[in-house]
Design a protein around this motif. Structure first.
Motif, PDB file in Angstrom:
ATOM      1  N   GLY A  75       0.230  -1.300  -0.274  1.00  0.00           N
ATOM      2  CA  GLY A  75      -0.023   0.471   0.063  1.00  0.00           C
ATOM      3  C   GLY A  75       1.129   0.823  -0.030  1.00  0.00           C
ATOM      4  N   THR A  76       1.541   0.985   0.621  1.00  0.00           N
ATOM      5  CA  THR A  76       2.940   2.444   0.812  1.00  0.00           C
ATOM      6  C   THR A  76       3.436   2.759  -0.644  1.00  0.00           C
ATOM      7  N   ASP A  77       3.231   1.879  -1.292  1.00  0.00           N
ATOM      8  CA  ASP A  77       4.433   2.107  -2.621  1.00  0.00           C
ATOM      9  C   ASP A  77       3.554   2.434  -3.537  1.00  0.00           C
ATOM     10  N   ILE A  78       2.271   1.905  -3.188  1.00  0.00           N
ATOM     11  CA  ILE A  78       1.422   2.882  -4.751  1.00  0.00           C
ATOM     12  C   ILE A  78       1.453   4.236  -4.011  1.00  0.00           C
ATOM     13  N   VAL A  79       1.087   4.848  -2.706  1.00  0.00           N
ATOM     14  CA  VAL A  79       1.298   5.964  -2.074  1.00  0.00           C
ATOM     15  C   VAL A  79       2.503   6.853  -2.637  1.00  0.00           C
ATOM     16  N   ALA A  80       3.310   5.948  -2.536  1.00  0.00           N
ATOM     17  CA  ALA A  80       4.923   6.281  -2.971  1.00  0.00           C
ATOM     18  C   ALA A  80       5.248   6.742  -4.705  1.00  0.00           C
ATOM     19  N   LYS A  81       4.352   6.138  -5.037  1.00  0.00           N
ATOM     20  CA  LYS A  81       4.098   6.251  -7.131  1.00  0.00           C
ATOM     21  C   LYS A  81       3.213   6.862  -7.506  1.00  0.00           C
ATOM     22  N   ALA A  82       2.346   7.719  -6.761  1.00  0.00           N
ATOM     23  CA  ALA A  82       1.166   8.320  -6.876  1.00  0.00           C
ATOM     24  C   ALA A  82       1.316   9.409  -7.341  1.00  0.00           C
ATOM     25  N   ALA A  83       0.446  10.716  -8.016  1.00  0.00           N
ATOM     26  CA  ALA A  83       0.946  11.729  -8.290  1.00  0.00           C
ATOM     27  C   ALA A  83       1.153  12.363  -7.621  1.00  0.00           C
ATOM     28  N   PRO A  84       1.723  13.959  -6.826  1.00  0.00           N
ATOM     29  CA  PRO A  84       1.975  14.782  -6.271  1.00  0.00           C
ATOM     30  C   PRO A  84       0.711  15.501  -5.774  1.00  0.00           C
ATOM     31  N   ASP A  85      -0.777  15.726  -5.940  1.00  0.00           N
ATOM     32  CA  ASP A  85      -1.743  15.828  -6.059  1.00  0.00           C
ATOM     33  C   ASP A  85      -2.361  16.670  -4.881  1.00  0.00           C
ATOM     34  N   GLY A  86      -2.034  15.723  -3.753  1.00  0.00           N
ATOM     35  CA  GLY A  86      -2.891  16.025  -2.982  1.00  0.00           C
ATOM     36  C   GLY A  86      -4.063  15.107  -3.190  1.00  0.00           C
ATOM     37  N   TYR A  87      -3.970  13.930  -4.027  1.00  0.00           N
ATOM     38  CA  TYR A  87      -5.509  13.324  -4.195  1.00  0.00           C
ATOM     39  C   TYR A  87      -5.451  11.639  -3.704  1.00  0.00           C
ATOM     40  N   THR A  88      -4.093  11.356  -3.287  1.00  0.00           N
ATOM     41  CA  THR A  88      -3.776   9.647  -2.552  1.00  0.00           C
ATOM     42  C   THR A  88      -2.680  10.067  -2.081  1.00  0.00           C
ATOM     43  N   LEU A  89      -3.376   9.770  -0.540  1.00  0.00           N
ATOM     44  CA  LEU A  89      -2.727   9.948   0.608  1.00  0.00           C
ATOM     45  C   LEU A  89      -2.781   8.620   2.013  1.00  0.00           C
ATOM     46  N   LEU A  90      -1.602   8.782   2.414  1.00  0.00           N
ATOM     47  CA  LEU A  90      -1.142   7.018   2.970  1.00  0.00           C
ATOM     48  C   LEU A  90      -1.690   7.273   4.865  1.00  0.00           C
ATOM     49  N   MET A  91      -2.476   6.510   5.273  1.00  0.00           N
ATOM     50  CA  MET A  91      -2.124   6.228   6.635  1.00  0.00           C
ATOM     51  C   MET A  91      -0.976   4.965   7.150  1.00  0.00           C
ATOM     52  N   MET A  92      -0.273   6.179   7.329  1.00  0.00           N
ATOM     53  CA  MET A  92       0.925   5.398   8.120  1.00  0.00           C
ATOM     54  C   MET A  92       1.315   5.061   9.581  1.00  0.00           C
ATOM     55  N   SER A  93       2.037   4.189   9.802  1.00  0.00           N
ATOM     56  CA  SER A  93       2.386   3.814  11.527  1.00  0.00           C
ATOM     57  C   SER A  93       3.400   3.784  11.515  1.00  0.00           C
ATOM     58  N   ASN A  94       4.006   3.313  12.859  1.00  0.00           N
ATOM     59  CA  ASN A  94       5.179   3.338  13.261  1.00  0.00           C
ATOM     60  C   ASN A  94       6.021   2.006  12.313  1.00  0.00           C
ATOM     61  N   THR A  95       5.039   1.013  11.358  1.00  0.00           N
ATOM     62  CA  THR A  95       5.785  -0.241  10.854  1.00  0.00           C
ATOM     63  C   THR A  95       6.301   0.451  10.132  1.00  0.00           C
ATOM     64  N   HIS A  96       5.938   1.813   9.547  1.00  0.00           N
ATOM     65  CA  HIS A  96       7.029   2.319   8.590  1.00  0.00           C
ATOM     66  C   HIS A  96       8.507   2.890   9.186  1.00  0.00           C
ATOM     67  N   THR A  97       8.289   3.538  10.177  1.00  0.00           N
ATOM     68  CA  THR A  97       9.713   3.686  10.830  1.00  0.00           C
ATOM     69  C   THR A  97      10.759   2.938  10.653  1.00  0.00           C
ATOM     70  N   THR A  98      10.305   1.197  11.301  1.00  0.00           N
ATOM     71  CA  THR A  98      10.260   0.562  11.431  1.00  0.00           C
ATOM     72  C   THR A  98      10.980  -0.482  10.441  1.00  0.00           C
ATOM     73  N   ASN A  99      10.779  -0.164   9.651  1.00  0.00           N
ATOM     74  CA  ASN A  99      10.784  -1.274   8.006  1.00  0.00           C
ATOM     75  C   ASN A  99      12.557  -0.037   7.060  1.00  0.00           C
ATOM     76  N   GLU A 100      12.513   1.266   7.842  1.00  0.00           N
ATOM     77  CA  GLU A 100      13.092   1.166   6.218  1.00  0.00           C
ATOM     78  C   GLU A 100      14.394   1.183   7.465  1.00  0.00           C
ATOM     79  N   THR A 101      14.680   0.247   8.314  1.00  0.00           N
ATOM     80  CA  THR A 101      16.273  -0.587   8.986  1.00  0.00           C
ATOM     81  C   THR A 101      15.985  -1.965   9.003  1.00  0.00           C
ATOM     82  N   LEU A 102      14.174  -2.741   8.347  1.00  0.00           N
ATOM     83  CA  LEU A 102      14.175  -4.715   8.714  1.00  0.00           C
ATOM     84  C   LEU A 102      14.133  -4.354   7.346  1.00  0.00           C
TER      85      LEU A 102
END
Length: 326
Positions: free
Chosen positions: A79-106
């Protein structure tokens, strides 16, 4: 000739394109169509629950529909990759959590880098987790569970909604600090993990107090401890992990909103202001308090700094504990 030249100039001016609207005026007209909030977790978990509350409130406030789109899998990467590759126009947002900050290392091979490909908008809330076991587990207290785990290393199992999620990290931190060997059983989403514990297929899990309270009350699982620095207002009779036998243990879950990098700052600021206004509403705060959730209010710049600090914090924990994703 002068009259002809003047007429040509007028015709030329008429066919020139209108000056483009400024970014600020475009941002003021946002949203002009439905906005999608991608939740990279399955239905029923805290991210899904609070995304739907936030989406409803934003729909009412901004007079445009905010649609929740669950895209679970791969520890929130899909799901995060979908948002990362979406158009930066304010119409696609990500609900994220500390999963994302731990994933940066894991996760070394993610198709995105969090702080490179996404931009911080606003935090939403934080809440404690609760450690629960299936009623068949012969442990009524945390100390008894630890003794059970140490008596037969590797036999007990714990569920999570996937590698790198707060539930996985809470379990790994518990193992490291309690000196136990408990087998991690990752699932695609929280609902599947929860169902496996309630069905007795997996013995234990850390889950959000919000999501597990009903199952605890119904006797489908037994609560052994909560994970905050102090007892949860929702489960005041349940001790914290720290006071029940693992001093210094603390693990919470927090949620926030990010957008694709390049999203106009004016849209980011407007969205952040709306979210801050929503979570400051007495009705929201009272309802969330009953679920064990505490609203978080930070500016986009402050949230950016928070994300970077949290990434660094969990990187140290993961490296020191030698946690690896299988």
């Amino acid at each position: 000739m002068r009259r002809l030249a003047r007429r040509s100039l007028l015709i030329g001016a008429a066919i020139l394109p209108a000056a483009p609207a400024t970014t600020q005026s475009w941002a003021q007209s946002w949203p002009a169509k439905p906005v999608k909030i991608v939740v990279p977790f399955g239905p029923g978990g805290p991210a899904d629950v609070y995304a739907r509350i936030l989406g409803q409130e934003l729909t009412e406030a901004l007079k445009q529909q905010f649609i929740i789109d669950n895209r679970p899998g791969a520890g929130a990467v899909i799901g995060t990759d979908i948002v990362a590759k979406a158009a930066p126009d304010g119409y696609t947002l990500l609900m994220m959590s500390n999963t994302h900050t731990t994933n940066e290392t894991l996760l070394d091979n993610k198709p995105y880098v969090l702080m490179r490909d996404l931009i911080a908008v606003a935090p939403v809330n934080s809440s404690d987790l609760v450690m629960v076991v299936h009623p068949s587990v012969k442990a009524k207290t945390l100390q008894e569970f630890i003794a059970l785990a140490k008596a037969d290393p590797g036999k007990l199992t714990y569920a999570s909604s996937g590698p790198g999620t707060p539930y996985h990290m809470a379990g790994e931190l518990f193992k490291a600090m309690s000196g136990t060997d408990i087998l991690h059983v990752p699932h695609k989403n929280s609902s599947d993990a929860r169902n496996d514990v309630m069905g007795g297929h997996v013995q234990m899990m850390f889950d959000a107090v919000t999501a597990m309270k009903g199952s605890i009350d119904a006797g489908q699982v037994r609560a052994l401890a909560t994970t905050g620095a102090k007892r949860s207002a929702v489960l005041p009779d349940v001790p914290t992990v720290s006071e029940a036998g693992v001093p210094g243990y603390e693990a919470t879950i927090w949620l926030g909103i990010m957008a694709p990098k390049g999203t106009p700052q004016e849209i980011v600021d407007r969205l952040a202001a709306e979210i801050a206004r929503i979570i400051a509403k007495p009705s929201i705060r009272e309802a969330w308090a009953k679920q064990g959730a505490v609203p978080m209010t930070l500016s986009p710049a402050q949230f950016d700094s928070f994300l970077r600090r949290d990434t660094d914090k969990w990187a140290k924990v993961i490296q020191q504990a030698g946690i690896k994703v299988q």
